[in-house]
Every structure is written in structure tokens, then in C-alpha cells.
Design a protein around this motif. Sequence first.
Motif, PDB file in Angstrom:
ATOM      1  N   VAL A 180       0.844  -1.191   0.000  1.00  0.00           N
ATOM      2  CA  VAL A 180       0.000   0.000   0.000  1.00  0.00           C
ATOM      3  C   VAL A 180       0.880   1.242   0.000  1.00  0.00           C
ATOM      4  O   VAL A 180       1.834   1.340   0.782  1.00  0.00           O
ATOM      5  CB  VAL A 180      -0.941   0.036   1.222  1.00  0.00           C
ATOM      6  CG1 VAL A 180      -1.769   1.315   1.220  1.00  0.00           C
ATOM      7  CG2 VAL A 180      -1.855  -1.185   1.244  1.00  0.00           C
ATOM      8  N   VAL A 181       0.555   2.181  -0.875  1.00  0.00           N
ATOM      9  CA  VAL A 181       1.196   3.495  -0.896  1.00  0.00           C
ATOM     10  C   VAL A 181       0.098   4.524  -0.668  1.00  0.00           C
ATOM     11  O   VAL A 181      -0.847   4.608  -1.455  1.00  0.00           O
ATOM     12  CB  VAL A 181       1.911   3.772  -2.231  1.00  0.00           C
ATOM     13  CG1 VAL A 181       2.517   5.175  -2.234  1.00  0.00           C
ATOM     14  CG2 VAL A 181       2.988   2.725  -2.497  1.00  0.00           C
ATOM     15  N   ALA A 182       0.188   5.277   0.421  1.00  0.00           N
ATOM     16  CA  ALA A 182      -0.848   6.249   0.771  1.00  0.00           C
ATOM     17  C   ALA A 182      -0.226   7.631   0.931  1.00  0.00           C
ATOM     18  O   ALA A 182       0.973   7.766   1.207  1.00  0.00           O
ATOM     19  CB  ALA A 182      -1.574   5.836   2.048  1.00  0.00           C
ATOM     20  N   GLU A 183      -1.060   8.650   0.780  1.00  0.00           N
ATOM     21  CA  GLU A 183      -0.542  10.020   0.743  1.00  0.00           C
ATOM     22  C   GLU A 183      -0.017  10.493   2.088  1.00  0.00           C
ATOM     23  O   GLU A 183       1.060  11.094   2.174  1.00  0.00           O
ATOM     24  CB  GLU A 183      -1.636  10.978   0.266  1.00  0.00           C
ATOM     25  CG  GLU A 183      -1.157  12.426   0.200  1.00  0.00           C
ATOM     26  CD  GLU A 183      -2.179  13.362  -0.409  1.00  0.00           C
ATOM     27  OE1 GLU A 183      -1.805  14.501  -0.721  1.00  0.00           O
ATOM     28  OE2 GLU A 183      -3.346  12.965  -0.576  1.00  0.00           O
ATOM     29  N   GLU A 184      -0.762  10.243   3.149  1.00  0.00           N
ATOM     30  CA  GLU A 184      -0.396  10.819   4.441  1.00  0.00           C
ATOM     31  C   GLU A 184       0.569   9.921   5.214  1.00  0.00           C
ATOM     32  O   GLU A 184       0.565   8.699   5.067  1.00  0.00           O
ATOM     33  CB  GLU A 184      -1.654  11.076   5.277  1.00  0.00           C
ATOM     34  CG  GLU A 184      -2.759  11.818   4.543  1.00  0.00           C
ATOM     35  CD  GLU A 184      -2.323  13.136   3.918  1.00  0.00           C
ATOM     36  OE1 GLU A 184      -1.272  13.667   4.324  1.00  0.00           O
ATOM     37  OE2 GLU A 184      -3.009  13.621   3.016  1.00  0.00           O
ATOM     38  N   ASP A 185       1.393  10.548   6.045  1.00  0.00           N
ATOM     39  CA  ASP A 185       2.345   9.825   6.873  1.00  0.00           C
ATOM     40  C   ASP A 185       1.601   8.962   7.896  1.00  0.00           C
ATOM     41  O   ASP A 185       0.750   9.466   8.640  1.00  0.00           O
ATOM     42  CB  ASP A 185       3.257  10.826   7.594  1.00  0.00           C
ATOM     43  CG  ASP A 185       4.274  10.136   8.480  1.00  0.00           C
ATOM     44  OD1 ASP A 185       5.235   9.572   7.931  1.00  0.00           O
ATOM     45  OD2 ASP A 185       4.091  10.150   9.711  1.00  0.00           O
ATOM     46  N   GLU A 186       1.917   7.679   7.927  1.00  0.00           N
ATOM     47  CA  GLU A 186       1.137   6.770   8.773  1.00  0.00           C
ATOM     48  C   GLU A 186       1.381   7.015  10.261  1.00  0.00           C
ATOM     49  O   GLU A 186       0.492   6.759  11.086  1.00  0.00           O
ATOM     50  CB  GLU A 186       1.452   5.320   8.403  1.00  0.00           C
ATOM     51  CG  GLU A 186       0.950   4.960   7.012  1.00  0.00           C
ATOM     52  CD  GLU A 186       0.790   3.473   6.819  1.00  0.00           C
ATOM     53  OE1 GLU A 186       0.247   2.807   7.713  1.00  0.00           O
ATOM     54  OE2 GLU A 186       1.240   2.982   5.775  1.00  0.00           O
ATOM     55  N   ALA A 187       2.554   7.497  10.617  1.00  0.00           N
ATOM     56  CA  ALA A 187       2.796   7.814  12.024  1.00  0.00           C
ATOM     57  C   ALA A 187       1.876   8.951  12.472  1.00  0.00           C
ATOM     58  O   ALA A 187       1.353   8.938  13.592  1.00  0.00           O
ATOM     59  CB  ALA A 187       4.260   8.196  12.230  1.00  0.00           C
ATOM     60  N   GLU A 188       1.662   9.921  11.589  1.00  0.00           N
ATOM     61  CA  GLU A 188       0.773  11.039  11.921  1.00  0.00           C
ATOM     62  C   GLU A 188      -0.679  10.578  11.990  1.00  0.00           C
ATOM     63  O   GLU A 188      -1.454  11.034  12.833  1.00  0.00           O
ATOM     64  CB  GLU A 188       0.933  12.158  10.898  1.00  0.00           C
ATOM     65  CG  GLU A 188       0.262  13.454  11.299  1.00  0.00           C
ATOM     66  CD  GLU A 188       0.733  14.639  10.483  1.00  0.00           C
ATOM     67  OE1 GLU A 188       0.274  15.764  10.769  1.00  0.00           O
ATOM     68  OE2 GLU A 188       1.570  14.458   9.585  1.00  0.00           O
ATOM     69  N   VAL A 189      -1.040   9.642  11.093  1.00  0.00           N
ATOM     70  CA  VAL A 189      -2.393   9.077  11.140  1.00  0.00           C
ATOM     71  C   VAL A 189      -2.630   8.378  12.472  1.00  0.00           C
ATOM     72  O   VAL A 189      -3.669   8.567  13.122  1.00  0.00           O
ATOM     73  CB  VAL A 189      -2.599   8.085   9.976  1.00  0.00           C
ATOM     74  CG1 VAL A 189      -3.929   7.345  10.124  1.00  0.00           C
ATOM     75  CG2 VAL A 189      -2.556   8.809   8.632  1.00  0.00           C
TER      76      VAL A 189
END
Length: 310
Positions: free
Chosen positions: A25-34
Amino acid sequence: LTRADLRAQRAALAVLRDRFPCLAVVAEEDEAEVAREADETGLGRPEPAADCLEADIAHLARDPRQLPVELDAVRLEDLCAFVDPVDGTREFVQGRLEACQTLVGIAWRGCPLIGTVCLPFHDQHAGKFGPGHDASGVVFQGIVSAGVRGLPGPAAALHASFLRPHVAAGAGPVVIRSKSVPEPLLQGVLEVLGGRQIVAGGCGNKILRLLLGQGDVTVFNLGTSLWDTCATGAVLAAAGGAMTDLVGDPIVHLPSRPVTNVRGVIATSPAYLLRAGRDHAALCTAVVQNCRRELVSHYYASGIPQPSRL
């Protein structure tokens, strides 16, 4: 970046990873911030958004007739999901809610294959909307070689902004463009496109307008990313349209490559040949012939190799 971006991404990824834990999966937002936003707000599993996406996946699984037979042999390791939780964040912040979408695309060996598009502020069907808090939301999906489901028929009532503008016979295609186009390269491309130009923000919103017949061709800004083009490219191809870089080469969607579409993006509707008298390939050839100097300058400034046709 808004809280909506973070929560929408968490909803989409929660379902994808629950059902397909080995899917890249490549997603726009930083996952740590999510994850940090989720901890701070104390929210658990995002409902009902996750249930909606999960139900859509289950619907496909129950009815394999919707999938082309050649997909039976596709391996999970050859697939990658590209997720844009809020396509059109600027439009969202500035209240142009009809232009906001959530894009989930699946690419097979770099080629967009499946696109799922959520229109959270549209009501009953795509192109019809009212107050955001009353909208039912709409989801449509395209699978390459299997078509598009969830788009309205020609008799559906569309909002005025989604009605095709009147264009005199022989006036050329209708071009969907961004409000601001400062780059000399894109200014040159717009000259090649000709026809009447109308403004629409958001990558997914531009493609939706091609699908609904409001426009025939669009050019994205040079700062778009793979999550902007995977779902939209798959849906457009499933409908009979085309999306490539500015010189006509495919846009490769792989987790190993840089995410920015530095080579630009140009897309044509299924009706472009009828409207413009030339197909997508001929359009890209005209772009190369008329914008060669600007293309060479852009490739040099971006530090990327020039395609052979330049």
C-alpha cells in the motif's frame, strides 16, 4: 493537511490491511501522523466508513462475474494499492465539497487495474449534490476490461456545474483545467488542446467531469502523485478513455518508484476522438511536436531522462 485526510486514510487502510494483510500500500499521508491523530482523539475502528468499504469489497467477492476471467491468475504480490484519502484538500478547506473525493486504486505490475472512487458529498448519484451534511455519498468503481459501475445514466439529473457547456460545432473539445497554470510547459499544452476551457479543481474531479461528459480532455498540474492517477486512470480506462504522461507513455504505478508524476499527466474521455477528430496518441504526438522545447527544458530541470520520442 486536515483531520479529514488522516481519518479517511485510516478508514481505508484499516479495511485493506484487514482483508489483504500482505498487499503493498502506498498512501498520501504519513502513517505515524495518522496513528498519532487516532491516539489523540481516542477513536477506535473508523465507523461507518470502514464498513462501507468492507461491504464494497465483499460485494465483489460474492459476484466474481464482475471481474475479468484473466484476473483469476493475478498474484497478490503483483498488486499495489494507492490511496488518496482526500483528493482536493484545498477544495475541501475552501468549501467546494463537490470536488472532493477519496481514491483507492489497485495497480497490477505498475498498470492501474481497479479504481474505487468515493464522492462523500454527492447525493444519490454522481453529479447530484446538496448540503454536505445531508448527502448520502456515492461510490463508483471501474475495472479495466470489465467497465464501470455506479455512474448515473444519461437521463439522471445533474447539478448545473456538471452539465456540458454549449460549444458551437467545430469549436473543438472542452478542456478541463486548473485555475492556475503558471508553468510554460502546461501553458503550451493548453494551446495545443484548443477548444473551450473550464476550470475544475482536484484530480479526481477533473476525471469525473470527463466521465460525466462535461469535458473531453484534461491536464493535471505537474505536482500530482501516483495516488492521484491510479484509481482515476483505472476508472477512465475501464470507461474507454486514456491517461498517460504528456508524451504518451504509460504512468508506471510501482511502490519502488518516486511517487510524483514529474512527467505530467494528460487524460482524454471516451468521446475524445469524436469531439476532437484525433485520438489520444495523436494528441500526445501534437504535444511533442509543438512543445518540444518546453518538454526538454522541463526534463532537464527535473533531472530525469528524456523519452526517446524527444
